[in-house]
Design an enzyme around this catalytic site. Structure first.
Site: not given
Ligand code: GRF
Length: 224
Positions: A112, A146
């Site tokens: 995240h 969650g």
């Molecule tokens: C990333 O910022 C990740 O933290 C979030 O979604 C984005 C995915 O980016 N969960 P990518 O597709 O890996 O470039």
């Protein structure tokens, strides 16, 4: 040689985190292999990255299922058929239900782009800027029922700079994501990640990984 941890990566978007994991596997930096990339978006850049790397892909359209649980059951079946041991969410834009989590208990991780528990959910880089936070970053965590609430495995802190836009901040956070996500996977592959409620502990590396046992031992203050 112990067998490699079998990863199933779920991605809906561009797939730069997937790429980082592919690269770390290729460079033999992970005791893991990606056995399947699964998407709900046939246009995902992640699919092309998987194909380029010769990794098996699967596409399941969530719109074909009336209930989230049915979509999750279909994904579980596909992941099980590929004998996936660890599910890695990398920009997967669907909420996972209990049906999925019960099939892979403490075996689903997510990344995240914020310092949880601050700013769960979507558009979090903009939220961190608007709030006036001085730092943001990224968090790798186990997934629970969650939204971005599961036990935290590893975090990286990134300063927010004057003039940052959501895009410029996202870019610097992504750089760190590409470092910490493979690291978290390797820690799990080494069996060093233990969960007790919300607390995640990381065991030290096994002392038995060297090629010799030395007796008298090495803890006698001698520097060599
Ligand atoms: C990333 O910022 C990740 O933290 C979030 O979604 C984005 C995915 O980016 N969960 P990518 O597709 O890996 O470039």
């Amino acid at each position: 040689m112990p067998s490699k941890l079998r990863l199933g990566v779920l991605a809906s978007g561009g797939g730069t985190n997937l790429q980082a994991i592919i690269d770390h596997c290729r460079d033999d930096l992970l005791d893991a292999e990606i056995v399947l990339v699964l998407t709900n978006n046939p246009g995902a850049g992640a699919l092309e990255r998987a194909r380029q790397a010769g990794i098996k892909t699967a596409y399941i359209d969530h719109r074909d299922y009336a209930a989230r649980e049915d979509f999750d059951s279909a994904m579980v079946e596909t992941l099980r058929a590929a004998e996936v041991e660890l599910v890695v969410l990398a920009g997967f834009m669907r909420i996972i239900t209990r049906t999925f989590l019960d099939a892979f208990p403490l075996r689903v991780i997510n990344i995240h782009p914020a310092l949880l528990p601050a700013f769960p959910g979507l558009h979090v880089q903009q939220q961190a800027i608007d709030y006036g936070a001085r730092f943001s970053g990224c968090t790798v965590h186990f997934v629970d029922s969650g939204v971005d609430t599961g036990p935290i495995i590893i975090q990286a802190v990134v300063p927010i700079e004057a003039g940052d836009t959501a895009e410029s901040l996202a870019e610097r956070i992504l750089e760190q994501e590409h470092r910490v996500y493979p690291r978290a996977i390797q820690l799990i592959a080494e069996g060093r990640v233990h969960v007790n409620g919300r607390q995640v502990t990381i065991a030290p590396p096994s002392p038995a990984t060297g090629k010799a046992l030395i007796n008298p031992g090495l803890d006698d203050g001698i520097k060599i």
